[in-house]
Scaffold this motif. Structure first.
Motif, PDB file in Angstrom:
ATOM      1  N   SER A 283       4.502 -29.937  19.750  1.00 31.10           N
ATOM      2  CA  SER A 283       5.064 -30.258  21.059  1.00 31.10           C
ATOM      3  C   SER A 283       6.400 -30.982  20.890  1.00 31.10           C
ATOM      4  CB  SER A 283       4.103 -31.151  21.849  1.00 31.10           C
ATOM      5  OG  SER A 283       2.886 -30.475  22.110  1.00 31.10           O
ATOM      6  N   PHE A 284       7.385 -30.597  21.676  1.00 27.07           N
ATOM      7  CA  PHE A 284       8.687 -31.276  21.652  1.00 27.07           C
ATOM      8  C   PHE A 284       9.375 -31.077  23.000  1.00 27.07           C
ATOM      9  CE2 PHE A 284       8.908 -27.099  19.641  1.00 27.07           C
ATOM     10  CZ  PHE A 284       9.930 -26.461  20.307  1.00 27.07           C
ATOM     11  N   ASN A 285       9.999 -32.139  23.468  1.00 32.09           N
ATOM     12  CA  ASN A 285      10.720 -32.072  24.740  1.00 32.09           C
ATOM     13  C   ASN A 285      12.201 -31.807  24.553  1.00 32.09           C
ATOM     14  OD1 ASN A 285       8.518 -32.541  26.519  1.00 32.09           O
ATOM     15  ND2 ASN A 285       8.563 -34.717  26.010  1.00 32.09           N
ATOM     16  N   SER A 286      12.786 -32.493  23.568  1.00 26.37           N
ATOM     17  CA  SER A 286      14.226 -32.348  23.324  1.00 26.37           C
ATOM     18  C   SER A 286      14.444 -31.708  21.965  1.00 26.37           C
ATOM     19  CB  SER A 286      14.918 -33.704  23.379  1.00 26.37           C
ATOM     20  OG  SER A 286      14.305 -34.620  22.482  1.00 26.37           O
ATOM     21  N   CYS A 287      15.301 -30.717  21.919  1.00 25.13           N
ATOM     22  CA  CYS A 287      15.550 -29.963  20.687  1.00 25.13           C
ATOM     23  C   CYS A 287      17.048 -29.843  20.438  1.00 25.13           C
ATOM     24  CB  CYS A 287      14.928 -28.571  20.789  1.00 25.13           C
ATOM     25  SG  CYS A 287      15.334 -27.468  19.414  1.00 25.13           S
ATOM     26  N   LEU A 288      17.439 -30.090  19.209  1.00 22.23           N
ATOM     27  CA  LEU A 288      18.808 -29.839  18.752  1.00 22.23           C
ATOM     28  C   LEU A 288      18.738 -28.637  17.819  1.00 22.23           C
ATOM     29  CD1 LEU A 288      21.809 -30.631  18.478  1.00 22.23           C
ATOM     30  CD2 LEU A 288      21.135 -32.182  16.634  1.00 22.23           C
ATOM     31  N   GLU A 289      19.268 -27.523  18.277  1.00 19.34           N
ATOM     32  CA  GLU A 289      19.214 -26.282  17.507  1.00 19.34           C
ATOM     33  C   GLU A 289      20.543 -26.078  16.779  1.00 19.34           C
ATOM     34  OE1 GLU A 289      18.459 -21.475  18.044  1.00 19.34           O
ATOM     35  OE2 GLU A 289      18.985 -22.694  19.794  1.00 19.34           O
ATOM     36  N   ILE A 290      20.495 -26.159  15.469  1.00 18.01           N
ATOM     37  CA  ILE A 290      21.692 -25.985  14.648  1.00 18.01           C
ATOM     38  C   ILE A 290      21.736 -24.546  14.137  1.00 18.01           C
ATOM     39  CG2 ILE A 290      22.955 -26.760  12.617  1.00 18.01           C
ATOM     40  CD1 ILE A 290      22.742 -28.893  14.771  1.00 18.01           C
ATOM     41  N   GLY A 291      22.825 -23.864  14.420  1.00 17.84           N
ATOM     42  CA  GLY A 291      22.939 -22.464  14.036  1.00 17.84           C
ATOM     43  C   GLY A 291      22.240 -21.570  15.034  1.00 17.84           C
ATOM     44  N   CYS A 292      22.554 -21.748  16.313  1.00 17.40           N
ATOM     45  CA  CYS A 292      21.858 -20.969  17.343  1.00 17.40           C
ATOM     46  C   CYS A 292      22.278 -19.508  17.345  1.00 17.40           C
ATOM     47  CB  CYS A 292      22.088 -21.585  18.716  1.00 17.40           C
ATOM     48  SG  CYS A 292      23.778 -21.454  19.342  1.00 17.40           S
ATOM     49  N   GLY A 293      23.457 -19.217  16.786  1.00 19.43           N
ATOM     50  CA  GLY A 293      23.916 -17.830  16.753  1.00 19.43           C
ATOM     51  C   GLY A 293      23.978 -17.234  18.146  1.00 19.43           C
ATOM     52  N   THR A 294      23.429 -16.042  18.301  1.00 16.00           N
ATOM     53  CA  THR A 294      23.441 -15.358  19.592  1.00 16.00           C
ATOM     54  C   THR A 294      22.249 -15.730  20.465  1.00 16.00           C
ATOM     55  OG1 THR A 294      22.265 -13.439  18.704  1.00 16.00           O
ATOM     56  CG2 THR A 294      24.677 -13.391  18.594  1.00 16.00           C
ATOM     57  N   GLY A 295      21.486 -16.735  20.055  1.00 11.40           N
ATOM     58  CA  GLY A 295      20.390 -17.226  20.890  1.00 11.40           C
ATOM     59  C   GLY A 295      19.033 -16.615  20.597  1.00 11.40           C
ATOM     60  N   LYS A 296      18.876 -15.997  19.418  1.00 11.30           N
ATOM     61  CA  LYS A 296      17.599 -15.339  19.096  1.00 11.30           C
ATOM     62  C   LYS A 296      16.418 -16.297  19.119  1.00 11.30           C
ATOM     63  CE  LYS A 296      18.041 -15.764  14.032  1.00 11.30           C
ATOM     64  NZ  LYS A 296      16.884 -16.607  13.763  1.00 11.30           N
ATOM     65  N   ASN A 297      16.649 -17.546  18.739  1.00 10.64           N
ATOM     66  CA  ASN A 297      15.580 -18.544  18.786  1.00 10.64           C
ATOM     67  C   ASN A 297      15.688 -19.441  20.012  1.00 10.64           C
ATOM     68  OD1 ASN A 297      14.335 -17.732  16.371  1.00 10.64           O
ATOM     69  ND2 ASN A 297      15.713 -18.999  15.141  1.00 10.64           N
ATOM     70  N   THR A 298      16.876 -19.565  20.577  1.00 13.75           N
ATOM     71  CA  THR A 298      17.060 -20.400  21.767  1.00 13.75           C
ATOM     72  C   THR A 298      16.157 -19.933  22.894  1.00 13.75           C
ATOM     73  OG1 THR A 298      19.409 -20.457  21.118  1.00 13.75           O
ATOM     74  CG2 THR A 298      18.814 -21.513  23.189  1.00 13.75           C
ATOM     75  N   VAL A 299      16.012 -18.628  23.054  1.00 10.00           N
ATOM     76  CA  VAL A 299      15.201 -18.080  24.150  1.00 10.00           C
ATOM     77  C   VAL A 299      13.745 -18.533  24.028  1.00 10.00           C
ATOM     78  CG1 VAL A 299      16.670 -16.073  24.549  1.00 10.00           C
ATOM     79  CG2 VAL A 299      14.844 -15.918  22.852  1.00 10.00           C
ATOM     80  N   TRP A 300      13.278 -18.753  22.819  1.00 15.29           N
ATOM     81  CA  TRP A 300      11.899 -19.220  22.610  1.00 15.29           C
ATOM     82  C   TRP A 300      11.821 -20.731  22.699  1.00 15.29           C
ATOM     83  CZ3 TRP A 300       9.220 -22.207  18.966  1.00 15.29           C
ATOM     84  CH2 TRP A 300       7.832 -22.081  18.983  1.00 15.29           C
ATOM     85  N   LEU A 301      12.776 -21.430  22.100  1.00 17.40           N
ATOM     86  CA  LEU A 301      12.760 -22.892  22.107  1.00 17.40           C
ATOM     87  C   LEU A 301      12.824 -23.441  23.527  1.00 17.40           C
ATOM     88  CD1 LEU A 301      15.211 -23.508  19.124  1.00 17.40           C
ATOM     89  CD2 LEU A 301      12.762 -24.062  19.138  1.00 17.40           C
ATOM     90  N   ILE A 302      13.582 -22.797  24.396  1.00 14.84           N
ATOM     91  CA  ILE A 302      13.760 -23.290  25.756  1.00 14.84           C
ATOM     92  C   ILE A 302      12.474 -23.150  26.567  1.00 14.84           C
ATOM     93  CG2 ILE A 302      14.545 -21.211  26.989  1.00 14.84           C
ATOM     94  CD1 ILE A 302      16.196 -24.705  27.049  1.00 14.84           C
ATOM     95  N   GLU A 303      11.570 -22.298  26.133  1.00 16.58           N
ATOM     96  CA  GLU A 303      10.283 -22.161  26.819  1.00 16.58           C
ATOM     97  C   GLU A 303       9.361 -23.341  26.510  1.00 16.58           C
ATOM     98  OE1 GLU A 303       8.583 -18.443  25.748  1.00 16.58           O
ATOM     99  OE2 GLU A 303      10.102 -17.241  26.785  1.00 16.58           O
ATOM    100  N   LYS A 304       9.568 -23.991  25.361  1.00 12.42           N
ATOM    101  CA  LYS A 304       8.726 -25.112  24.955  1.00 12.42           C
ATOM    102  C   LYS A 304       9.346 -26.471  25.250  1.00 12.42           C
ATOM    103  CE  LYS A 304       6.572 -25.135  21.014  1.00 12.42           C
ATOM    104  NZ  LYS A 304       5.125 -25.231  21.352  1.00 12.42           N
ATOM    105  N   ALA A 305      10.650 -26.535  25.273  1.00 11.01           N
ATOM    106  CA  ALA A 305      11.353 -27.816  25.399  1.00 11.01           C
ATOM    107  C   ALA A 305      11.859 -28.036  26.819  1.00 11.01           C
ATOM    108  CB  ALA A 305      12.524 -27.857  24.430  1.00 11.01           C
TER     109      ALA A 305
END
Length: 208
Positions: free
Chosen positions: A37-59
């Motif tokens: 579980s995590f509320n705030s996330c710092l994503e380093i190397g987000c690129g074109t957002g391949k993982n951002t789309v998933w991280l934003i569902e949890k954070a």
């Protein structure tokens, strides 16, 4: 060509290229972080957002950082939500872009382009909550030893991005020096063929 220039050029085809490393790292991140579980996330190397789309569902909020402004432009198109903030930054310089502390910091296929791991872990630890997590997903060192590097096709031929070899102990020891203990480590193989060299190394650290 600098790393920034290379990824700016790669951005137009990054999502459509056949890229086993990209796809397997995305699976590794989801597998590693699904139970956390995590509320705030710092994503380093987000690129074109391949993982951002998933991280934003949890954070509750994701601060997505990349060196390439063209990669970021693609990510912004893909992740249209006020929960995500996109920042262009060079993580080899002091992290002025991180103006708060985070529950999770993720690194996806970015540390192979960084020579000084200790600086990175020092900056990351400074903006990580006590009890927070750091996820690292990288091209496996064993693949690097064979000469495998980030690369893509251009009209002028294959463009290889500058990379540095980091050994397993390099990650663990750099993290340990900054109060981060390794909780988990897994290797991911093409088609789950464990008789071949692993493609992705995924590690999870926690701040004491």
């Amino acid at each position: 060509m600098t790393t920034q220039q290379a990824y700016n050029e790669w951005a137009t085809q990054y999502d459509t290229n056949d890229n086993k490393t990209r796809d397997l790292e995305a699976a590794a991140l989801r597998n590693t972080l699904s139970a956390i579980s995590f509320n705030s996330c710092l994503e380093i190397g987000c690129g074109t957002g391949k993982n951002t789309v998933w991280l934003i569902e949890k954070a509750t909020s994701v601060t997505a950082v990349d060196l390439s402004e063209e990669m970021l432009a693609k990510a912004k198109e893909k992740v249209a939500t006020s929960k995500a903030t996109f920042i262009q930054a060079d993580i080899t310089k002091p992290w002025h872009f991180a103006n708060k502390t985070y529950d999770l910091i993720s690194f996806s296929l970015v540390l192979e382009h960084i020579e000084d791991l200790e600086f990175i872990f020092n900056e990351a630890a400074a903006v990580l909550h006590t009890g927070g997590y750091i996820y690292v997903g990288e091209l496996h060192p064993f693949k690097q030893y064979t000469g495998s590097k980030a690369r893509f096709d251009t009209a002028g031929g294959v463009q290889v991005v500058q990379c540095y070899n980091h050994h397993l102990s390099d990650f663990v020891q750099a993290a340990k020096k900054h109060g981060l203990q390794i909780l988990d480590m897994n290797e991911y193989f093409d088609e789950d063929d464990r008789t071949a060299l692993p493609r992705i190394l995924a590690m999870l650290f926690k701040k004491d």
